[in-house]
Design an enzyme around this catalytic site. Structure first.
Site, short mmCIF file in Angstrom:
data_model
loop_
_atom_site.label_atom_id
_atom_site.label_comp_id
_atom_site.label_asym_id
_atom_site.label_seq_id
_atom_site.Cartn_x
_atom_site.Cartn_y
_atom_site.Cartn_z
N TYR A 124 -38.11 82.20 62.47
CA TYR A 124 -38.63 82.84 63.68
C TYR A 124 -38.00 82.20 64.93
O TYR A 124 -38.56 82.27 66.01
CB TYR A 124 -40.15 82.66 63.75
N LYS A 169 -37.43 75.43 49.81
CA LYS A 169 -36.47 76.05 48.88
C LYS A 169 -35.19 75.21 48.97
O LYS A 169 -34.10 75.70 49.27
CB LYS A 169 -36.24 77.51 49.29
N ASP A 200 -41.06 79.65 45.58
CA ASP A 200 -41.32 80.73 44.62
C ASP A 200 -42.33 80.27 43.55
O ASP A 200 -43.31 80.96 43.24
CB ASP A 200 -40.03 81.28 43.99
N ASP A 224 -46.09 82.02 56.39
CA ASP A 224 -46.62 83.37 56.65
C ASP A 224 -46.90 84.07 55.33
O ASP A 224 -47.99 84.60 55.09
CB ASP A 224 -45.60 84.15 57.48
N ASP A 228 -50.76 85.00 53.11
CA ASP A 228 -51.33 86.27 52.62
C ASP A 228 -51.65 86.17 51.12
O ASP A 228 -52.62 86.76 50.63
CB ASP A 228 -50.41 87.45 52.92
C1 IPM Z 1 -49.19 86.24 61.13
C2 IPM Z 1 -48.40 87.50 61.40
C3 IPM Z 1 -47.31 87.24 62.43
C4 IPM Z 1 -46.33 86.26 61.81
C5 IPM Z 1 -46.56 88.49 62.93
C6 IPM Z 1 -47.49 89.54 63.43
C7 IPM Z 1 -45.58 88.15 64.01
O1 IPM Z 1 -47.91 88.03 60.23
O2 IPM Z 1 -49.71 85.64 62.08
O3 IPM Z 1 -49.35 85.88 59.96
O4 IPM Z 1 -45.41 86.66 61.10
O5 IPM Z 1 -46.51 85.07 62.06
MN MN Z 2 -48.75 87.09 58.42
#
Ligand code: IPM
Ligand code: MN
Ligand code: NAD
Length: 330
Positions: A124, A169, A200, A224, A228
């Protein structure tokens, strides 16, 4: 304390009032500064976040953030990424543990882990080039950036099991062998034990054996994605909060996005946002209120007052009101 309040887009606008109602139940001395920022504002005015918005935010102590829409358009610059950089919010702290009575996707044992995600560089970095026949994104990993995120992870580990897992990685990426080595140095200096995992294999093991892990430290994009995964095994994105911490400012937000598929229906789960308020209260030093809030959330879930993502039939505001009621009359 002065809080910039940014509901954002989609369900951000639904979960924010739910979270603010819970915050207001504590009757603490705080000033809230509402700001319209995000994709909706960009569509309306051509600018998602103005310099004036940024000055107002920098005049506050912290930000409470809902969610924003970030379209996959190379000409659109993510507001959230700009805020993380401008406020130098280098540590993204994402705790995961299944709340009481949550039905998990598979039969997981109890687990309690924190992902400590570097939040200002890596993939990023914003160092990108888009050409006719090729595109480049430079993955920037600096010593300063790696040291400070490793220090954040060690500070959290000191209050927990005094161990961290460095996720990388390094078998492929030189930037990640650098990240790993800096993290190892910081852990040794802090007398924190460490182990390491390839990202991974980490994703795989997180699904199968989350109870093995305590504090994970990793780079921006890996953090990130892994968050999830961790959200899925914790009962869903609707439950998972986060804190973006810097030396001067902090920003608190659910880890989910603006969820256009359910926006406008009043059924978004507000618990991730409400638990982000809990993290904000902890950052401010209101430990007692944070405990009361967490207990109220557990109790409402135990009573089955939950939104459709948790197989309930209650609305966003029903859940918020039930939590507020318990805070007012414990
Ligand atoms: C998060 C989101 C953000 C990220 C996006 C919306 C820029 O996915 O906060 O997890 O990738 O950090
Ligand atoms: Mn995210
Ligand atoms: P998302 O997190 O918005 O949604 C993923 C899935 O989870 C959807 O099925 C959604 O309905 C569900 N979900 C998320 N939050 C929920 C909640 N509180 N209650 C119930 N269900 C919930 O991810 P997406 O659909 O990939 O992204 C939508 C938009 O949000 C994109 O523009 C993306 O860039 C943006 N985004 C923003 C943030 C943020 O503001 N921090 C984070 C992630 C994605």
């Amino acid at each position: 304390m002065k809080i910039a309040v940014i509901p954002g887009d989609g369900i951000g606008r639904e979960v924010m009032p739910a979270a603010l109602a819970v915050l207001d139940a504590f009757d603490l001395d705080m000033e809230q500064i509402p700001l319209e920022i995000g994709y909706g504002k960009w569509e309306r005015t051509g600018c998602a976040l103005t310099d004036e918005d940024l000055n107002i935010i920098k005049d506050c102590d912290c930000v409470l953030f809902g969610a924003i829409t970030t379209p996959p358009d190379p000409n659109y610059k993510s507001v959230l990424l700009r805020l993380r950089k401008e406020l130098d919010l280098y540590a993204n702290i994402r705790p995961f543990s299944p709340l009481a009575k949550i039905k998990l996707p598979c039969n997981k044992k109890v687990f309690d882990l924190v992902i400590v995600r570097e939040n200002t560089e890596g993939m990023y970095s914003g160092v990108e080039e888009l050409h006719e026949d090729a595109a480049y994104t430079t993955r920037v990993i600096t010593r300063t950036g790696s040291e400070r995120i490793a220090e954040s992870a060690c500070a959290i580990a000191k209050k927990r099991k005094k161990q961290i897992t460095i996720v990388h990685k390094a078998n492929v990426l030189k930037s990640d062998s650098f990240f790993r080595d800096v993290c190892k140095g910081v852990a040794t200096r802090n007398k924190i034990s460490y182990n390491e995992m390839l990202v991974d294999a980490m994703a795989y093991d997180l699904v199968l054996r989350p109870e093995k892990y305590d504090v994970l430290v990793t780079t921006n994009l890996f953090g990130d994605i892994l968050s999830d995964v961790a959200a899925a095994i914790s009962g869903g994105l609707g439950l998972c909060p986060s804190a973006n911490i810097g030396n001067r400012y902090a920003l608190f937000e659910p880890i989910h996005g603006s969820a256009p598929d359910i926006a406008g229906k009043g059924i978004a789960n507000p618990i991730a946002s409400i638990l982000s308020v809990k993290m904000m209260l902890q950052w401010m030093g209101h430990e007692k209120e944070a405990v009361v809030l967490a207990r109220a959330v557990d109790s409402v879930i135990a009573k089955g007052i939950v939104t459709p993502d948790l197989e309930g039939s209650y609305s966003t505001m029903d859940v918020s009101e039930a939590i507020t009621k318990i805070i007012n009359v414990p």
